[in-house]
Design a protein around this motif. Structure first.
Motif, short mmCIF file in Angstrom:
data_model
loop_
_atom_site.label_atom_id
_atom_site.label_comp_id
_atom_site.label_asym_id
_atom_site.label_seq_id
_atom_site.Cartn_x
_atom_site.Cartn_y
_atom_site.Cartn_z
N GLY A 6 0.80 -1.23 0.00
CA GLY A 6 0.00 0.00 0.00
C GLY A 6 0.83 1.28 0.00
N LEU A 7 2.16 1.15 -0.05
CA LEU A 7 3.01 2.35 -0.02
C LEU A 7 2.79 3.22 -1.26
N ALA A 8 3.06 4.53 -1.09
CA ALA A 8 3.06 5.40 -2.26
C ALA A 8 4.12 4.89 -3.22
N GLY A 9 3.88 5.07 -4.49
CA GLY A 9 4.85 4.60 -5.48
C GLY A 9 4.57 3.19 -5.97
N VAL A 10 3.55 2.54 -5.40
CA VAL A 10 3.12 1.22 -5.87
C VAL A 10 1.83 1.41 -6.67
N PHE A 11 1.83 0.99 -7.91
CA PHE A 11 0.72 1.28 -8.81
C PHE A 11 0.14 0.00 -9.39
N GLY A 24 9.55 -14.45 -6.61
CA GLY A 24 8.47 -13.54 -6.26
C GLY A 24 8.96 -12.50 -5.28
N ILE A 25 8.15 -11.47 -5.07
CA ILE A 25 8.57 -10.49 -4.09
C ILE A 25 7.85 -10.77 -2.77
N VAL A 26 8.56 -10.57 -1.67
CA VAL A 26 7.98 -10.85 -0.36
C VAL A 26 7.62 -9.57 0.37
N ALA A 27 8.13 -8.43 -0.08
CA ALA A 27 7.76 -7.16 0.55
C ALA A 27 8.13 -6.00 -0.36
N VAL A 28 7.38 -4.91 -0.20
CA VAL A 28 7.80 -3.63 -0.77
C VAL A 28 8.30 -2.81 0.41
N GLU A 29 9.47 -2.19 0.25
CA GLU A 29 10.07 -1.49 1.38
C GLU A 29 10.19 0.00 1.10
N GLY A 30 10.21 0.78 2.16
CA GLY A 30 10.38 2.23 2.04
C GLY A 30 9.70 2.93 3.20
N GLU A 31 10.16 4.16 3.45
CA GLU A 31 9.56 4.98 4.51
C GLU A 31 8.49 5.85 3.87
N GLY A 32 7.23 5.44 3.96
CA GLY A 32 6.15 6.23 3.36
C GLY A 32 6.00 5.98 1.88
#
Ligand code: FAD
Length: 403
Positions: A120-125, A207-215
């Protein structure tokens, strides 16, 4: 009379409304759609529209005046929430009840959500609606690198556009090749090479297991623990049919709303068409299939309009599909199953793959060969016999066979 009420103002719902009027249907037609736009086409969202080659009005199926002129009551921004079958009423989110003589579900699909932390982070479309495309278009100029999760049609079309813009592109796919459900290993290999040649990096079998980032997203984490830094993530991991209305109303569903050969549900007053419908197909040996394509949406809309104006016919159109990836156009005629065998015809440019099931032609995949694609559609429509040996022989003229 209450007329025909259509839920979903997309490609199939719009076509049904237009074809009903063309066929002389004179009773009311109400087109209920939860998007705010005029009915529009989705294919350019991952092609010309995303590449800024056409504007939003270029997406519209018809201008606003068309709906007035044809007395098609388009209700944008209205969401249907339930069907009152005994009362023959469609119940909407604003509390309104719309009476119907015949109800048509043309609700399409929605994107499968990425089931990992950080999705749900910004930058995920994702890319399904015009609103999705506008968000993506706004973010692209800021991005230098993109990660695409899923090597399906939409992911690969997006990869082609990003590579052409000079971005660093990584495509992550759980299967061992792209478009694995839809095309042969040969066609998949052709596009893997073409995209790789344009600088796209593929990671298969992971596969990917996580999307990472601060915000906002700055990296994706893979199953093996490694991370890939990125400015933008596009998720294209398939869709699920919008069948909840039908299911709650007690109609038979199961990866799609079940309809018969004339596109009727278990309730003779309710039909379903387009991406949300699962209908028996002679191209699948009579098995019910749910097809996600413009062709299927248009032809099912036309088929149902004919029935509702007194000319019932079995839905029997040859499936066909296209996808524009980088400079290449993929076209598919017919319906292949993953286990179908492949016969590659030697051609001077592009690609021509014939698929066979039990010795019978099931589909033809071509790249940059529109003439062969059109011939294949006619061969399949007419049920003409083509042997694997003839398919493999470039001296055997396809156009002459299909007259
Ligand atoms: P849709 O066009 O999705 O319309 C369904 C509508 O119903 C939507 O507007 C939805 O919001 C609405 N709705 C759902 N539930 C409700 C409710 N309860 N109340 C009110 N409204 C509701 N196909 C091809 O053949 N070739 C291509 O190159 C191609 N490219 C594509 C690229 C993208 C980015 C996408 C997203 C799709 C592409 N497709 C392509 C697929 C094609 O667009 C679909 O097959 C087609 O749009 C299906 O039409 P439909 O009417 O069944 O569904």
């Amino acid at each position: 009379s209450a007329g025909v009420v259509i839920v979903g103002a997309g490609q199939a719902g719009f076509q049904l409304a237009a074809s009903l009027r063309e066929a002389g249907y004179a009773d009311p037609i109400t087109l209920v759609g939860d998007e705010s736009d005029l009915p529009y086409q989705r294919p350019p969202l991952s092609k010309a529209y995303l590449a800024d080659k056409i504007t939003a009005s270029g997406l519209e199926l018809r201008p606003a005046a068309y709906f007035d002129d044809h007395h098609i009551h388009h209700r944008p921004g209205l969401r249907a929430v339930a069907i009152d079958r005994p009362g023959r009423r469609l119940l909407c989110a604003d509390g309104e009840a719309v009476a119907y003589d015949h109800l048509v579900l043309a609700t399409g699909t929605r994107n499968r959500a990425l089931p990992v932390p950080g999705a749900g982070l910004a930058g995920v479309f994702q890319l399904r609606s015009r609103a999705d495309a506008d968000r993506l278009k706004a973010a692209l100029p800021e991005a230098q690198s993109v990660v695409i999760v899923g090597a399906g049609f939409i992911g690969l079309e997006f990869a082609g556009i990003c590579a052409a813009r000079g971005l660093a592109v990584t495509v992550i796919e759980a299967a061992d090749r792209p478009m694995a459900r839809a095309v042969s290993a040969e066609t998949a290999a052709y596009f893997t090479r073409a995209h790789a040649g344009a600088g796209v990096r593929f990671l298969f079998g992971t596969g990917i297991v996580a999307v990472e980032g601060e915000g906002r997203a700055t990296a994706v984490r893979l199953g093996d623990g490694s991370a890939i830094a990125t400015d933008l993530v596009l998720v294209g991991i398939g869709v699920v049919p919008n069948q909840e209305l039908a299911e709650a109303a007690g109609l038979t569903v199961g990866d799609g709303i079940h309809v018969d050969a004339v596109l009727a549900t278990d309730d003779p007053a309710i039909s379903a068409i387009g991406d949300c419908a699962r209908a028996p197909s002679r191209f699948a040996d009579g098995a019910p299939v749910r097809i996600e394509s413009v062709q299927n949406a248009l032809d099912q809309g036309r088929c149902l309009a004919a029935r509702l104006t007194g000319r019932p016919a079995v839905y029997d159109a040859v499936p066909w599909f296209w996808s524009d990836q980088g400079p290449h156009k993929l076209q598919i005629a017919g319906l292949a199953a993953p286990a179908d065998t492949s016969v590659v015809r030697p051609v001077p440019a592009g690609l021509c793959v014939f698929r066979f099931r039990d010795g019978r032609l099931s589909a033809v995949e071509t790249v940059d060969r529109p003439g062969d694609h059109m011939a294949a559609r006619r061969i399949l429509a007419q049920g003409l016999a083509l042997t694997p040996a003839a398919a493999a022989d470039p001296g055997h003229d396809l156009k002459a066979l299909a007259t």
